[in-house]
Each structure stands twice: as structure tokens, then as C-alpha cells.
Design a protein around this motif. Structure first.
Motif, mmCIF file in Angstrom:
data_model
loop_
_atom_site.group_PDB
_atom_site.id
_atom_site.type_symbol
_atom_site.label_atom_id
_atom_site.label_comp_id
_atom_site.label_asym_id
_atom_site.label_seq_id
_atom_site.Cartn_x
_atom_site.Cartn_y
_atom_site.Cartn_z
ATOM 1 N N TYR A 48 0.413 -1.276 -0.212
ATOM 2 C CA TYR A 48 -0.196 0.126 0.103
ATOM 3 C C TYR A 48 0.750 1.002 0.222
ATOM 4 C CZ TYR A 48 -4.046 -3.377 1.271
ATOM 5 O OH TYR A 48 -4.653 -4.014 1.801
ATOM 6 N N GLU A 49 0.460 2.435 -0.905
ATOM 7 C CA GLU A 49 1.492 3.975 -0.690
ATOM 8 C C GLU A 49 0.823 3.707 0.527
ATOM 9 O OE1 GLU A 49 0.040 6.004 -3.378
ATOM 10 O OE2 GLU A 49 -0.375 4.334 -5.249
ATOM 11 N N LYS A 50 -0.503 3.832 1.564
ATOM 12 C CA LYS A 50 -0.649 4.985 2.217
ATOM 13 C C LYS A 50 -1.519 3.984 4.129
ATOM 14 C CE LYS A 50 -1.068 9.387 2.456
ATOM 15 N NZ LYS A 50 -1.899 10.837 2.404
ATOM 16 N N VAL A 51 -1.151 4.333 4.931
ATOM 17 C CA VAL A 51 -2.275 2.979 5.626
ATOM 18 C C VAL A 51 -2.087 3.933 6.509
ATOM 19 C CG1 VAL A 51 -2.118 1.217 7.540
ATOM 20 C CG2 VAL A 51 -0.772 1.353 5.429
ATOM 21 N N LEU A 52 -3.849 3.783 6.943
ATOM 22 C CA LEU A 52 -4.774 5.405 8.047
ATOM 23 C C LEU A 52 -5.044 4.097 9.358
ATOM 24 C CD1 LEU A 52 -6.958 6.890 4.884
ATOM 25 C CD2 LEU A 52 -4.680 7.472 5.846
ATOM 26 N N ILE A 53 -4.611 4.588 10.076
ATOM 27 C CA ILE A 53 -5.021 3.432 11.628
ATOM 28 C C ILE A 53 -6.538 4.209 11.945
ATOM 29 C CG2 ILE A 53 -4.938 2.618 13.629
ATOM 30 C CD1 ILE A 53 -1.833 1.927 11.859
ATOM 31 N N TYR A 54 -7.665 3.941 12.159
ATOM 32 C CA TYR A 54 -8.644 4.618 13.381
ATOM 33 C C TYR A 54 -8.547 4.290 14.237
ATOM 34 C CZ TYR A 54 -9.955 6.838 8.715
ATOM 35 O OH TYR A 54 -9.322 8.242 7.763
ATOM 36 N N THR A 55 -8.389 5.191 15.324
ATOM 37 C CA THR A 55 -8.666 3.927 16.937
ATOM 38 C C THR A 55 -8.992 5.398 16.932
ATOM 39 O OG1 THR A 55 -7.030 3.004 18.547
ATOM 40 C CG2 THR A 55 -5.643 5.108 17.465
ATOM 41 N N ALA A 56 -9.776 4.033 18.548
ATOM 42 C CA ALA A 56 -10.417 5.052 19.957
ATOM 43 C C ALA A 56 -9.159 5.217 20.997
ATOM 44 C CB ALA A 56 -11.044 4.080 20.432
ATOM 45 N N LYS A 57 -8.353 5.185 20.939
ATOM 46 C CA LYS A 57 -7.004 4.664 21.955
ATOM 47 C C LYS A 57 -5.814 5.253 20.606
ATOM 48 C CE LYS A 57 -9.153 2.343 25.864
ATOM 49 N NZ LYS A 57 -9.129 1.351 26.949
ATOM 50 N N LEU B 276 -11.217 8.654 -0.756
ATOM 51 C CA LEU B 276 -10.202 7.684 -1.726
ATOM 52 C C LEU B 276 -10.473 7.171 -2.406
ATOM 53 C CD1 LEU B 276 -8.015 6.928 2.035
ATOM 54 C CD2 LEU B 276 -7.392 9.093 0.173
ATOM 55 N N GLY B 277 -11.340 6.140 -2.467
ATOM 56 C CA GLY B 277 -11.014 6.082 -3.761
ATOM 57 C C GLY B 277 -11.189 4.325 -3.845
ATOM 58 N N ASN B 278 -9.926 4.018 -4.449
ATOM 59 C CA ASN B 278 -9.302 2.781 -4.885
ATOM 60 C C ASN B 278 -8.526 2.500 -3.499
ATOM 61 O OD1 ASN B 278 -7.961 0.360 -5.812
ATOM 62 N ND2 ASN B 278 -7.074 0.949 -6.651
ATOM 63 N N CYS B 279 -9.507 2.118 -2.228
ATOM 64 C CA CYS B 279 -8.405 1.343 -1.114
ATOM 65 C C CYS B 279 -9.346 0.419 -1.023
ATOM 66 C CB CYS B 279 -8.485 2.361 -0.256
ATOM 67 S SG CYS B 279 -10.619 3.083 0.529
ATOM 68 N N ASP B 280 -8.575 -0.294 0.561
ATOM 69 C CA ASP B 280 -9.285 -1.330 1.313
ATOM 70 C C ASP B 280 -9.832 -1.131 3.036
ATOM 71 O OD1 ASP B 280 -9.192 -3.308 -1.150
ATOM 72 O OD2 ASP B 280 -6.722 -3.212 -0.716
ATOM 73 N N LEU B 281 -10.763 -1.822 3.483
ATOM 74 C CA LEU B 281 -10.993 -1.301 4.413
ATOM 75 C C LEU B 281 -10.789 -2.417 5.481
ATOM 76 C CD1 LEU B 281 -14.112 0.592 4.502
ATOM 77 C CD2 LEU B 281 -11.676 1.757 5.291
ATOM 78 N N LYS B 282 -10.097 -2.802 5.999
ATOM 79 C CA LYS B 282 -9.451 -3.607 7.245
ATOM 80 C C LYS B 282 -9.596 -3.750 8.751
ATOM 81 C CE LYS B 282 -7.041 -6.648 3.698
ATOM 82 N NZ LYS B 282 -7.884 -7.023 2.813
ATOM 83 N N ASP B 283 -10.453 -4.360 9.307
ATOM 84 C CA ASP B 283 -10.628 -4.311 10.534
ATOM 85 C C ASP B 283 -9.203 -4.982 11.343
ATOM 86 O OD1 ASP B 283 -11.437 -3.950 13.092
ATOM 87 O OD2 ASP B 283 -13.485 -4.865 12.691
ATOM 88 N N LEU B 284 -8.857 -4.352 12.145
ATOM 89 C CA LEU B 284 -7.805 -4.806 12.509
ATOM 90 C C LEU B 284 -7.879 -5.364 14.547
ATOM 91 C CD1 LEU B 284 -4.689 -2.616 12.009
ATOM 92 C CD2 LEU B 284 -5.654 -4.518 10.724
ATOM 93 N N GLY B 285 -8.616 -5.957 14.549
ATOM 94 C CA GLY B 285 -9.400 -6.057 15.961
ATOM 95 C C GLY B 285 -9.043 -7.780 16.507
ATOM 96 N N ASP B 286 -9.359 -8.100 14.844
ATOM 97 C CA ASP B 286 -8.793 -9.750 14.725
ATOM 98 C C ASP B 286 -7.288 -9.749 15.259
ATOM 99 O OD1 ASP B 286 -11.439 -11.352 14.917
ATOM 100 O OD2 ASP B 286 -10.905 -11.127 12.835
ATOM 101 N N PHE B 287 -6.398 -9.179 14.686
ATOM 102 C CA PHE B 287 -5.230 -8.952 14.256
ATOM 103 C C PHE B 287 -4.861 -8.371 16.404
ATOM 104 C CE2 PHE B 287 -1.488 -6.265 14.612
ATOM 105 C CZ PHE B 287 -0.075 -7.372 13.950
ATOM 106 N N GLY B 288 -5.053 -7.860 16.547
ATOM 107 C CA GLY B 288 -5.019 -7.089 18.529
ATOM 108 C C GLY B 288 -5.293 -8.458 19.489
ATOM 109 N N GLU B 289 -5.879 -9.009 18.389
ATOM 110 C CA GLU B 289 -7.446 -10.660 19.513
ATOM 111 C C GLU B 289 -6.181 -11.525 19.895
ATOM 112 O OE1 GLU B 289 -11.172 -11.291 19.341
ATOM 113 O OE2 GLU B 289 -11.370 -9.278 19.619
ATOM 114 N N ARG B 290 -5.862 -12.124 18.778
ATOM 115 C CA ARG B 290 -4.661 -12.818 18.125
ATOM 116 C C ARG B 290 -3.225 -12.640 18.465
ATOM 117 N NH1 ARG B 290 -6.277 -12.519 12.752
ATOM 118 N NH2 ARG B 290 -4.480 -11.585 11.935
ATOM 119 N N ALA B 291 -2.951 -11.634 18.744
ATOM 120 C CA ALA B 291 -2.024 -10.899 19.531
ATOM 121 C C ALA B 291 -1.405 -11.252 20.966
ATOM 122 C CB ALA B 291 -0.885 -10.168 19.341
#
Length: 67
Positions: free
Chosen positions: A2-11, A46-61
Motif C-alpha cells: 500500500y502507498e499509505k495506511v490510515l489507522i483509526y483507533t479510539a486510543k 479516496l476511491g481505490n482503497c481497502d478497509l480492514k478491521d484490525l480487531g482480529d489481529f489485536g485479539e490474536r496477538a
């Protein structure tokens, strides 16, 4: 890749995660309580982008955490 990664988080990231994210130039972090809504709205702009939920990633870690 990806060219850029945008992370949205509550904390804000803490500790080692915060230090590692500082070094990455193509990562932007947005602190918000309404992250699903903001991520979807920004994805439309943005148009051409993917949305991924990182909640599963955090729980597995956390499940592998030896502490």
C-alpha cells in the motif's frame, strides 16, 4: 503493498507500538470514537482503497502474549 495506511483507533498507541509507528512514513493515525464511520467516509473520498478491521489481529496477538 500500500502507498499509505490510515489507522483509526479510539486510543492513542502506547509503548513500543507508538515508537515503531513513528518510524513509518506512510502511516497516519486518527484518534476517534467513531472510527467505523470516519473510515468508511474517508474510503469513499479516496476511491481505490481497502478497509480492514484490525480487531482480529489485536485479539490474536493478545492470545499469544506470554504475560
Amino acid at each position: 503493498m500500500y502507498e499509505k495506511v490510515l489507522i483509526y483507533t479510539a486510543k492513542e498507541p502506547q509503548g513500543k507500538a507508538k515508537e515503531m509507528l513513528k518510524d513509518l512514513k506512510n502511516v497516519e493515525i486518527y484518534i476517534t470514537f467513531n472510527f467505523y464511520k470516519e473510515a468508511k467516509a474517508n474510503a469513499k473520498k479516496l476511491g481505490n482503497c481497502d478497509l480492514k478491521d484490525l480487531g482480529d489481529f489485536g485479539e490474536r496477538a493478545m492470545m499469544r502474549d506470554p504475560c
